[in-house]
Design a protein around this motif. Structure first.
Motif, mmCIF file in Angstrom:
data_model
loop_
_atom_site.group_PDB
_atom_site.id
_atom_site.type_symbol
_atom_site.label_atom_id
_atom_site.label_comp_id
_atom_site.label_asym_id
_atom_site.label_seq_id
_atom_site.Cartn_x
_atom_site.Cartn_y
_atom_site.Cartn_z
ATOM 1 N N ASP A 125 0.557 -1.243 0.105
ATOM 2 C CA ASP A 125 -0.042 -0.308 -0.225
ATOM 3 C C ASP A 125 1.142 1.348 -0.043
ATOM 4 O O ASP A 125 0.607 2.057 -0.922
ATOM 5 C CB ASP A 125 -0.693 0.222 1.178
ATOM 6 C CG ASP A 125 -0.386 -0.130 2.781
ATOM 7 O OD1 ASP A 125 0.555 -1.149 2.799
ATOM 8 O OD2 ASP A 125 -0.737 0.948 3.538
ATOM 9 N N GLN A 126 2.065 0.989 0.334
ATOM 10 C CA GLN A 126 2.514 2.039 0.582
ATOM 11 C C GLN A 126 3.193 2.514 -0.531
ATOM 12 O O GLN A 126 3.926 4.159 -1.262
ATOM 13 C CB GLN A 126 3.587 2.060 2.223
ATOM 14 C CG GLN A 126 3.137 2.100 2.928
ATOM 15 C CD GLN A 126 2.781 3.400 3.640
ATOM 16 O OE1 GLN A 126 2.815 4.333 3.749
ATOM 17 N NE2 GLN A 126 1.135 3.506 3.941
ATOM 18 N N SER A 163 10.247 1.581 5.523
ATOM 19 C CA SER A 163 9.417 0.542 4.109
ATOM 20 C C SER A 163 10.387 0.706 3.697
ATOM 21 O O SER A 163 10.725 1.200 2.416
ATOM 22 C CB SER A 163 8.046 0.342 3.205
ATOM 23 O OG SER A 163 8.526 -0.498 2.318
ATOM 24 N N VAL A 164 11.344 -0.603 3.040
ATOM 25 C CA VAL A 164 12.595 -0.748 2.300
ATOM 26 C C VAL A 164 12.095 -0.362 1.095
ATOM 27 O O VAL A 164 12.493 0.644 0.045
ATOM 28 C CB VAL A 164 13.636 -1.899 2.704
ATOM 29 C CG1 VAL A 164 14.876 -2.123 1.074
ATOM 30 C CG2 VAL A 164 13.878 -1.602 3.373
ATOM 31 N N GLY A 165 11.125 -1.117 0.284
ATOM 32 C CA GLY A 165 10.249 -1.101 -0.927
ATOM 33 C C GLY A 165 10.089 -0.412 -1.546
ATOM 34 O O GLY A 165 9.945 0.205 -2.071
ATOM 35 N N ASP A 305 16.048 -10.076 9.121
ATOM 36 C CA ASP A 305 16.570 -11.381 7.780
ATOM 37 C C ASP A 305 17.811 -12.327 9.103
ATOM 38 O O ASP A 305 17.582 -12.800 8.403
ATOM 39 C CB ASP A 305 17.071 -10.474 6.635
ATOM 40 C CG ASP A 305 16.459 -9.759 6.171
ATOM 41 O OD1 ASP A 305 15.421 -9.658 6.173
ATOM 42 O OD2 ASP A 305 16.681 -9.600 4.608
ATOM 43 N N VAL A 327 8.985 -5.923 12.776
ATOM 44 C CA VAL A 327 9.012 -5.340 11.201
ATOM 45 C C VAL A 327 8.440 -6.536 10.041
ATOM 46 O O VAL A 327 7.264 -6.301 10.130
ATOM 47 C CB VAL A 327 11.253 -5.396 10.342
ATOM 48 C CG1 VAL A 327 10.570 -5.291 9.414
ATOM 49 C CG2 VAL A 327 11.628 -5.215 11.112
HETATM 50 C C1 UD1 Z 1 12.987 -5.322 2.543
HETATM 51 C C2 UD1 Z 1 14.341 -6.959 2.043
HETATM 52 C C3 UD1 Z 1 13.541 -7.718 2.648
HETATM 53 C C4 UD1 Z 1 14.269 -6.997 4.103
HETATM 54 C C5 UD1 Z 1 13.025 -6.334 4.775
HETATM 55 C C6 UD1 Z 1 13.283 -5.559 6.716
HETATM 56 C C7 UD1 Z 1 14.423 -6.784 -0.133
HETATM 57 C C8 UD1 Z 1 14.596 -7.114 -1.607
HETATM 58 N N1 UD1 Z 1 13.704 -6.924 0.845
HETATM 59 O O1 UD1 Z 1 11.742 -6.219 2.390
HETATM 60 O O2 UD1 Z 1 14.995 -8.702 2.967
HETATM 61 O O3 UD1 Z 1 13.620 -8.264 5.339
HETATM 62 O O4 UD1 Z 1 13.257 -5.595 3.627
HETATM 63 O O5 UD1 Z 1 14.336 -4.714 6.227
HETATM 64 O O6 UD1 Z 1 15.352 -5.336 -0.287
HETATM 65 N N2 UD1 Z 1 5.102 -2.756 4.172
HETATM 66 C C9 UD1 Z 1 3.582 -2.445 4.340
HETATM 67 N N3 UD1 Z 1 3.136 -1.574 3.683
HETATM 68 C C10 UD1 Z 1 4.518 -1.172 2.216
HETATM 69 C C11 UD1 Z 1 5.267 -1.888 2.809
HETATM 70 C C12 UD1 Z 1 5.885 -2.177 3.757
HETATM 71 O O7 UD1 Z 1 3.097 -2.283 5.311
HETATM 72 O O8 UD1 Z 1 3.621 -0.824 1.432
HETATM 73 C C13 UD1 Z 1 4.703 -3.416 6.006
HETATM 74 C C14 UD1 Z 1 5.485 -4.869 5.663
HETATM 75 O O9 UD1 Z 1 4.426 -5.485 5.799
HETATM 76 C C15 UD1 Z 1 6.507 -5.183 6.801
HETATM 77 C C16 UD1 Z 1 7.151 -3.288 7.164
HETATM 78 O O10 UD1 Z 1 6.900 -2.578 6.401
HETATM 79 O O11 UD1 Z 1 6.019 -4.939 8.004
HETATM 80 C C17 UD1 Z 1 8.778 -3.089 6.552
HETATM 81 O O12 UD1 Z 1 8.275 -3.868 5.446
HETATM 82 P P1 UD1 Z 1 9.137 -3.201 4.000
HETATM 83 O O13 UD1 Z 1 10.934 -2.518 4.281
HETATM 84 O O14 UD1 Z 1 8.727 -3.266 2.622
HETATM 85 O O15 UD1 Z 1 10.532 -5.174 3.201
HETATM 86 P P2 UD1 Z 1 10.484 -4.631 2.066
HETATM 87 O O16 UD1 Z 1 10.418 -4.167 1.416
HETATM 88 O O17 UD1 Z 1 9.287 -6.204 1.058
#
Ligand code: UD1
Length: 418
Positions: A125-126, A163-165, A305, A327
């Motif tokens: 969603d973010q 959020s990293v992604g 991780d 996380v």
């Molecule tokens: C990336 C890493 C993964 C690592 C994670 C946290 C990559 C390819 N993968 O995953 O190895 O474990 O960071 O360090 O880089 N969230 C939301 N909404 C969003 C996006 C995230 O609610 O739109 C939440 C997720 O469910 C989670 C938290 O935010 O609880 C962190 O997620 P995020 O940092 O986005 O992880 P990834 O980018 O998927």
């Protein structure tokens, strides 16, 4: 179906070299679509996730050339599709970065919802909130997300969760948007800095990556560049825990020790000796170790991780340790498998209570995700007898040639096809 046969009671020793960071590589490859000319990327980890992304780039029309094992040259000029093939995309989560790069370059991206590691619910969603703030139109139908926006406009975006992604995806989309984008509450992981450095080398104007405020001034077009991917801090951390859990002694080379600060601090608190060099560190397992509490957090906190690997080490230490997973919801799927090997772990919500045990016993176990697989592998090394680890394909997504790397660290893993 591959399985790893792991004989127990093996101890790590010697010295190993760390590969390029998976989580930087999986962002930089989709980012290469934005380049106006050829890009040459070195220290590319040769793992199934990056190989798959290279196949996706080719399927989209890019020219991809591998030089040796770890250099990749990409000419994205021929990219003529905005829909990466479903069969490829569904295999990996990081394929969502094609949303940001394709919408920035072509004003459109159609991406099936991502697969990848099963770490409980992982919404995007973010990411989508960021794209829509930049003026894109989002549609989700039949399992595919379509992001449309011919003329994206810079915007002020405050992320609800770190959020990293989302940070990287918004950065990609904003690179060529008109005007300034500000991402607040941005994630600060080194892989985000590496991706920003790559984009800046192409001519982007991104400032503040590595802090929680990233400013992106949109540019009209990008050129080509050479870029060397940073070392994989999670691979390095995996070997640190493997050395500590087997009470071995290992030198880990070609790293940026600063990226491992939270891991070094926790290992020292446990009683493991860690000596830090300029681009290496030396881990020396000790016999008398103390239980600790670990809380996972976004960088620079303790990385989620490495939580499964920390759990294996803590299981070898007399007394009670706690791990709080902040996380990801549901990132305890490795616990049941570890219990089958003799671990005493109780999960209550997001907390795991770990009682140290005398030892593990080898068992047939299954990796359910990448890091869970690495943790079970290390558990197999300390166990009595043989462990047959299935789900090896998860491990190969993120670790380059594990048999060879572990052999360099004095440990034998045998891969069988059954
Ligand atoms: C990336 C890493 C993964 C690592 C994670 C946290 C990559 C390819 N993968 O995953 O190895 O474990 O960071 O360090 O880089 N969230 C939301 N909404 C969003 C996006 C995230 O609610 O739109 C939440 C997720 O469910 C989670 C938290 O935010 O609880 C962190 O997620 P995020 O940092 O986005 O992880 P990834 O980018 O998927």
């Amino acid at each position: 179906m591959q399985k790893l046969l792991i004989n127990g009671k093996q101890v790590l020793g010697g010295s190993i070299s760390i590969s390029g960071a998976k989580n930087a590589a999986v962002a930089i490859l989709p980012a290469a679509i934005l380049a106006g000319e050829k890009v040459a990327i070195s220290n590319m980890p040769s793992i199934t996730d990056t190989n798959l992304l290279l196949e996706i780039l080719k399927a989209l029309g890019a020219k991809v050339q591998k030089e040796g094992k770890n250099i990749v040259k990409i000419v994205p000029a021929g990219v003529n599709s905005t829909s990466p093939p479903f069969e490829m995309v569904k295999k990996m989560r990081a394929s969502y970065y094609f949303m940001g790069s394709l919408v920035a370059r072509f004003g459109r991206a159609e991406i099936p919802l991502p697969g990848g590691c099963n770490l409980g619910p992982r919404p995007i969603d973010q990411h989508l909130k960021g794209f829509s703030a930049l003026g894109a139109e989002i549609n989700q139908e039949h399992g595919t997300v379509t992001v449309k926006g011919k003329k994206l406009k810079g915007a002020h975006i405050y992320l609800d969760v770190v959020s990293v992604g989302a940070t990287i995806n918004i950065m990609l989309a904003a690179t060529t948007a008109e005007g300034r984008t500000i991402i607040e509450n941005a994630a600060k992981e080194p892989e985000i800095v590496d991706t920003a450095n790559f984009l800046n080398a192409l001519g982007a104007k991104i400032r503040g990556a590595g802090t929680d405020v990233i400013k992106i001034d949109g540019v009209k077009e990008l050129g080509g560049a050479e870029h060397c991917i940073i070392p994989d801090r999670i691979e390095a951390g995996t070997f640190m825990f493997a050395a500590a859990a087997t009470r071995g002694e290992l030198t880990i080379c070609d790293i940026i020790p600063k990226h491992l600060d939270p891991v070094i601090a926790k290992l020292r608190e446990i009683g493991i000796q860690v000596d830090v060099g300029e681009e290496s560190l030396h881990v020396c397992g000790q016999d008398s170790l103390s239980p600790v509490d670990i809380k996972t957090f976004p960088y620079p906190g303790f990385p989620t991780d490495l939580q499964p690997l920390a759990m294996v080490l803590l299981s070898t230490i007399p007394g009670t340790s706690l791990i709080k997973e902040n996380v990801f919801d549901g990132r305890f799927k490795h616990v049941d498998e570890l219990k089958r090997m003799g671990a005493k772990i109780k999960v209550e919500g997001r907390t795991a209570v770990i009682e140290g045990v005398e030892g593990f016993t080898g068992a047939p176990v299954k990796a359910t995700d990448l890091r869970a697989g690495a943790a079970l592998l290390v558990a197999g090394l300390i166990a009595e007898g043989e462990t047959r680890l299935s789900g090896v394909e998860h491990i190969r997504r993120g670790y380059e040639n594990i048999e060879k790397k572990f052999a360099q660290a004095g440990v034998e893993l045998k891969c069988v096809e059954r």
